[in-house]
Motif scaffolding. Structure first.
Motif, PDB file in Angstrom:
ATOM      1  N   ASN A 449       0.848  -1.209   0.000  1.00 42.09           N
ATOM      2  CA  ASN A 449       0.000   0.000   0.000  1.00 42.09           C
ATOM      3  C   ASN A 449       0.881   1.256   0.000  1.00 42.09           C
ATOM      4  O   ASN A 449       1.119   1.872   1.045  1.00 42.09           O
ATOM      5  CB  ASN A 449      -0.925  -0.004   1.218  1.00 42.09           C
ATOM      6  N   ASN A 451       0.329   3.777  -2.508  1.00 43.47           N
ATOM      7  CA  ASN A 451      -0.344   4.813  -3.301  1.00 43.47           C
ATOM      8  C   ASN A 451      -1.643   5.214  -2.611  1.00 43.47           C
ATOM      9  O   ASN A 451      -2.494   4.357  -2.339  1.00 43.47           O
ATOM     10  CB  ASN A 451      -0.662   4.309  -4.721  1.00 43.47           C
ATOM     11  N   PRO A 452      -1.814   6.501  -2.314  1.00 43.59           N
ATOM     12  CA  PRO A 452      -3.081   6.940  -1.717  1.00 43.59           C
ATOM     13  C   PRO A 452      -4.150   7.070  -2.789  1.00 43.59           C
ATOM     14  O   PRO A 452      -3.853   7.194  -3.982  1.00 43.59           O
ATOM     15  CB  PRO A 452      -2.726   8.316  -1.128  1.00 43.59           C
ATOM     16  N   PRO A 453      -5.419   7.034  -2.393  1.00 45.05           N
ATOM     17  CA  PRO A 453      -6.486   7.289  -3.374  1.00 45.05           C
ATOM     18  C   PRO A 453      -6.360   8.699  -3.938  1.00 45.05           C
ATOM     19  O   PRO A 453      -5.963   9.637  -3.228  1.00 45.05           O
ATOM     20  CB  PRO A 453      -7.763   7.130  -2.551  1.00 45.05           C
ATOM     21  N   ASP A 481      -7.342   4.243  -6.865  1.00 43.39           N
ATOM     22  CA  ASP A 481      -6.116   3.859  -6.177  1.00 43.39           C
ATOM     23  C   ASP A 481      -5.350   2.905  -7.079  1.00 43.39           C
ATOM     24  O   ASP A 481      -5.908   1.919  -7.564  1.00 43.39           O
ATOM     25  CB  ASP A 481      -6.445   3.187  -4.849  1.00 43.39           C
ATOM     26  N   ASP A 483      -3.093   0.863  -6.312  1.00 44.43           N
ATOM     27  CA  ASP A 483      -2.738  -0.391  -5.679  1.00 44.43           C
ATOM     28  C   ASP A 483      -3.730  -1.493  -6.055  1.00 44.43           C
ATOM     29  O   ASP A 483      -4.604  -1.291  -6.908  1.00 44.43           O
ATOM     30  CB  ASP A 483      -2.661  -0.213  -4.156  1.00 44.43           C
ATOM     31  N   ALA A 488      -6.518  -1.189  -2.688  1.00 46.48           N
ATOM     32  CA  ALA A 488      -7.165  -0.319  -3.686  1.00 46.48           C
ATOM     33  C   ALA A 488      -8.651  -0.136  -3.418  1.00 46.48           C
ATOM     34  O   ALA A 488      -9.310   0.573  -4.164  1.00 46.48           O
ATOM     35  CB  ALA A 488      -6.959  -0.897  -5.094  1.00 46.48           C
ATOM     36  N   VAL A 490     -11.537   1.581  -1.915  1.00 44.37           N
ATOM     37  CA  VAL A 490     -11.675   2.956  -1.414  1.00 44.37           C
ATOM     38  C   VAL A 490     -13.032   3.103  -0.726  1.00 44.37           C
ATOM     39  O   VAL A 490     -14.067   2.659  -1.239  1.00 44.37           O
ATOM     40  CB  VAL A 490     -11.553   3.981  -2.572  1.00 44.37           C
ATOM     41  N   ASP A 539      -8.176   4.164   1.633  1.00 40.96           N
ATOM     42  CA  ASP A 539      -8.101   2.764   1.208  1.00 40.96           C
ATOM     43  C   ASP A 539      -8.091   1.848   2.429  1.00 40.96           C
ATOM     44  O   ASP A 539      -8.082   2.308   3.572  1.00 40.96           O
ATOM     45  CB  ASP A 539      -6.892   2.521   0.295  1.00 40.96           C
TER      46      ASP A 539
END
Length: 868
Positions: A449, A451-453, A481, A483, A488, A490, A539
């Motif tokens: 994890n 990558n942020p949304p 996202d 990921d 991913a 959200v 996420d």
């Protein structure tokens, strides 16, 4: 030469140490066991866990497994005890044949992290095989005239065991004519030879039956026997003899069919048929040899019949027999040793020792992905293997031992760019020409994890009509996202904030799964015009990542408010407003003014006035924008004294909202002063008018005294208040429009329910340009008035209407819609229309009269002052 030899030794030592240190980090240990063959299934070879330094729990947790390079799984691991046990019958002769050393290499693989151990199990020979002759009955023909000492080679016995357990000696049953002797030929093979010890006498004994016994060197000794029958024949005294007893030949495994191998040659000293020789393979030549080679029985030449394969059989030993045609036939033997030369005809092979393990995208360099090995069936340089990876690869090969390698990470991994690698490994041998093969290893990159949304845009603008249905969808936000999986997924939420001191969650609700925003209730533009929503997308990773976006909600005005009439007030006396005017009024005379406001905004608040109904439509007109009611012509004697007007007030919205006000106008003769009591009914009884006149006559005597006292009080109060900022005053210099003083000033405070208003009347009736300025105390905590300055054309009869502070919301705004008249808007709790005349007027309102009786008394006093 000695120095050259020393140089080579030093170089090999250096190479050995190089490989030792290279493999140090990969080889965790090498263990060797020695067991006899033919052990029962389940027999313990050794405590593998203890020898490798592993705990019993690690055997199961780290998925320990044993792989045999021999192909068949002869061993397994007892997970409960950590012991290496025999899994299947082990036959040393089947595995290693006649080889002096028989070692089974094992690869022990454990995971988390991946480790590779090499274990060797030496299989010791036991004496489990007795010597065996190819045939249990051996027949030999010997000429009676054969001389003493002549040797007759016999078929040797076969013992699959090796070492001391292999074939050791032969014995022959007792016979005075024959003895036995063992001859060792090439390859260590022991061949028995029958020796004629005494001349034969066919007449005495035509057939000699002997028992030939083969003995091994085991303990106890095992043996095999064959029945030897010797027939004594006459004549043919010489045995064919080969030029060589052993022929050595080398031939390439790629030799074509029909190639010449060697030509053998034997001679026989006899004449005639006794000297004619016929060649053949030995009587007990295997079918495998017969399928590969053939011999010309006349010339003794051996040819290649089938295909050679070095990897299958590297050497052949052919037993060649030469027989004459005498009677009895004499036979000679020789051996042909055929060495097969290796050719680079096998490409290298890459073997996966362990399945590729998924790799986290944040793995450090050197993380083991898979274990593999390479092999080439060829020998020498043809079997030397080099492995290569593509030039720009995120992985590398780390050598281990015995052509074993570890595939490790060597670069930065990013699952969002590449989620799976297909690593192509090329294996090339050192043959000429070199051969190569390729193997593709799939490696899956697992997600982290990282990558942020991300919203589609950082902020959103939403335009919403007021008075919507609660629960309707306002807008939908969306975030993505990069990921995978839970990382991913959200979920949406609204961050807590305040809107007019109320939590935003009481206004809107968001669907956590799809980001749809719903209204919790209907919105009112007049109370709330714009607010913000902070939406968070989070996420489900660990730890979770989030991002925010702002949603600006703009409430759009709808025409949902009816114009409200401020003046004349219709709440005091029902729905009719009573006005008076003189019959002497000319055309354009201002009768009254209708004032209304609309709580909406924009076009929805633009107000227009229209005369809907009238007793005489030719007499009056209403200004479309100002609401002023004026005479269209001069009043005549024929006009009715009571006129009734119905004025419609409309806004400019869609759909149009409207309201009406009824104005009753009483035409009177000799009326020259403004009428104070706007609420006086037209139908006032004559008796009451008479009483008013009487009261006025009786009070006439005290007029002068009261007027003097009144003006003195006003003057003192004005002087006192002018010294402070907490009051309003009358100053001539404060009015820019000062012209002529107004001698007749009358003030009336009316209270009707929640509405309070002030009536200010005075001056000449014919004056069309009179106005007042009101100065309010700045110290007042709550302002009681909103002042709106009208146009200079306002008639002096115009009444100042004041709205009570009890209106629903202090944020309401009453806007003047007559833009062309430049009537400024002053926002407050009330509205006052203040007109100014020829002198400055300052108005100070005291406590409001709330009782109806007091209100009437005050009004009558104002009326008295008016007549005065």
């Amino acid at each position: 030469n000695s120095s050259r030899k020393g140089y080579r030794d030093w170089r090999w030592q250096a190479l050995w140490w190089h490989h030792f240190f290279l493999l140090w980090n990969t080889i965790d240990g090498q263990t060797r066991y020695s067991i006899p063959e033919e052990l029962k299934q389940g027999s313990v070879v050794g405590n593998l866990a203890k020898d490798l330094g592993l705990g019993l729990s690690e055997i199961f947790d780290r998925k320990l497994r044993v792989a045999s390079e021999a192909g068949k799984q002869y061993f397994s691991v007892d997970a409960g005890k950590g012991e290496l046990v025999v899994n299947d019958r082990i036959d040393r002769e089947a595995l290693c044949g006649q080889s002096a050393s028989c070692v089974l290499p094992l690869q022990v693989v454990i995971e988390d992290p991946l480790q590779l151990f090499r274990v060797e199990v030496e299989i010791q020979d036991i004496n489990d095989n007795a010597p065996r002759f190819p045939s249990n009955d051996i027949t030999l023909e010997v000429a009676e005239s054969t001389g003493l000492g002549v040797r007759f080679p016999l078929e040797s016995a076969i013992d699959p065991d090796v070492g001391s357990n292999s074939l050791k000696s032969y014995t022959l049953s007792k016979d005075e004519c024959f003895s036995i002797r063992v001859k060792e030929v090439a390859g260590g093979r022991k061949v028995p030879e029958l020796i004629l010890a005494k001349l034969l006498d066919r007449e005495k004994n035509a057939v000699h039956k002997l028992l030939l016994t083969a003995l091994d060197g085991g303990n106890p000794v095992k043996s095999g026997t064959a029945q030897l029958s010797i027939r004594v024949l006459d004549n043919n005294d010489n045995v064919p003899a080969f030029e060589k007893t052993l022929y050595k030949v080398s031939i390439s495994e790629m030799a074509a069919e029909g190639a010449l191998i060697v030509q053998t040659k034997a001679t026989d000293m006899d004449d005639g048929q006794n000297g004619e020789i016929e060649y053949s393979f030995g009587a007990h030549t295997s079918d495998g040899v017969l399928s590969v080679f053939t011999i010309d029985n006349i010339s003794g030449t051996i040819f290649l019949k089938g295909k050679l394969d070095f990897e299958t059989t590297a050497n052949y030993e052919l037993d060649i027999s030469a027989k004459d045609r005498g009677s009895p036939r004499m036979e000679g033997h020789c051996t042909v040793h055929v060495e097969v030369l290796d050719v680079n005809d096998n490409a290298p092979e890459i073997i996966l020792t362990s399945r590729p393990k998924p790799v986290r995208e944040d793995s450090t360099n050197g993380t083991v992905v898979a274990l593999l090995s390479a092999r080439d069936l060829d020998s020498g340089d043809n079997g030397k293997i080099t492995l290569q990876l593509p030039g720009k690869s995120q992985f590398a090969l780390k050598p281990s031992f015995s052509h074993s390698y570890a595939l490790v990470t060597s670069g930065i991994l990013d699952r969002e760019n590449i989620s799976e690698y297909n690593i192509e490994i090329t294996a090339t041998d050192s043959g000429s020409p070199p051969l190569s093969s390729k193997k593709t290893i799939p490696v899956t990159i697992t997600d982290v994890n990282d990558n942020p949304p991300v919203f589609t845009q950082p902020s959103y603008n939403v335009y919403l009509k007021e008075n919507g249905v609660p629960g309707s969808i306002l807008f939908s936000v969306s975030a993505s996202d990069l990921d995978f999986g839970d990382n991913a997924k959200v979920s949406y939420s609204i961050l807590d904030s305040k809107v007019q001191d109320v939590s935003v969650s009481s206004y809107v609700y968001i669907n956590s799964e799809n980001g749809s925003i719903y209204s919790m209730h209907s919105f009112d533009y007049e109370k709330l015009k714009v607010f913000q929503i902070q939406v968070q997308a989070k996420d489900q990773g660990s730890p979770s990542l989030s991002s925010n976006a702002t949603v600006h909600v703009f409430i759009l005005d709808q025409n949902d408010n009816v114009p409200a009439v401020i003046y004349p007030s219709s709440a005091a006396l029902g729905s009719v407003s009573h006005q008076r005017m003189p019959r002497s009024a000319k055309a354009g005379h201002l009768v009254t003014k209708v004032t209304a406001v609309d709580a909406d905004s924009g076009h929805n608040a633009w107000i227009s006035y229209k005369l809907a109904e009238a007793t005489d439509a030719s007499l009056f007109t209403v200004n479309l924008y100002t609401g002023e009611v004026r005479t269209k012509r001069a009043v005549s004697e024929q006009d009715d004294s009571s006129q009734r007007l119905l004025i419609e007030i409309r806004d400019d919205g869609e759909p149009v909202q409207s309201s009406t006000v009824t104005v009753s106008i009483l035409l009177e003769d000799g009326l020259h002063e403004p009428i104070l009591d706007l609420r006086q009914k037209v139908s006032e009884p004559s008796k009451k008018n008479g009483r008013i006149t009487l009261y006025l006559i009786l009070s006439l005597a005290s007029v002068s005294v009261l007027s003097l006292l009144t003006f003195l009080v006003l003057a003192v109060k004005c002087i006192r208040n002018s010294r402070s900022s907490g009051s309003c005053c009358m100053r001539r210099s404060d009015c820019d429009d000062y012209k002529n003083p107004n001698r007749n000033l009358q003030i009336q405070l009316n209270t009707d329910g929640p509405i309070k208003y002030v009536e200010v009347l005075g001056g000449d009736m014919l004056s069309q340009s009179q106005s007042f300025r009101s100065c309010m105390s700045p110290m007042s905590e709550y302002s009681d008035f909103t002042l709106i300055k009208p146009s200079s054309t306002t008639d002096f009869k115009e009444v100042i209407s004041v709205l009570d502070a009890s209106l629903p919301d202090s944020t309401w705004t009453f806007e003047s819609q007559q833009v062309s008249r430049n009537r400024p808007l002053i926002k407050n709790n009330y509205e006052m229309y203040c007109t100014a005349g020829s002198w400055v007027f300052c108005l100070l309102i005291g406590p409001t009269m709330t009782k109806r009786k007091g209100y009437r008394d005050w009004r009558w006093q104002a009326l008295w002052w008016h007549h005065f």
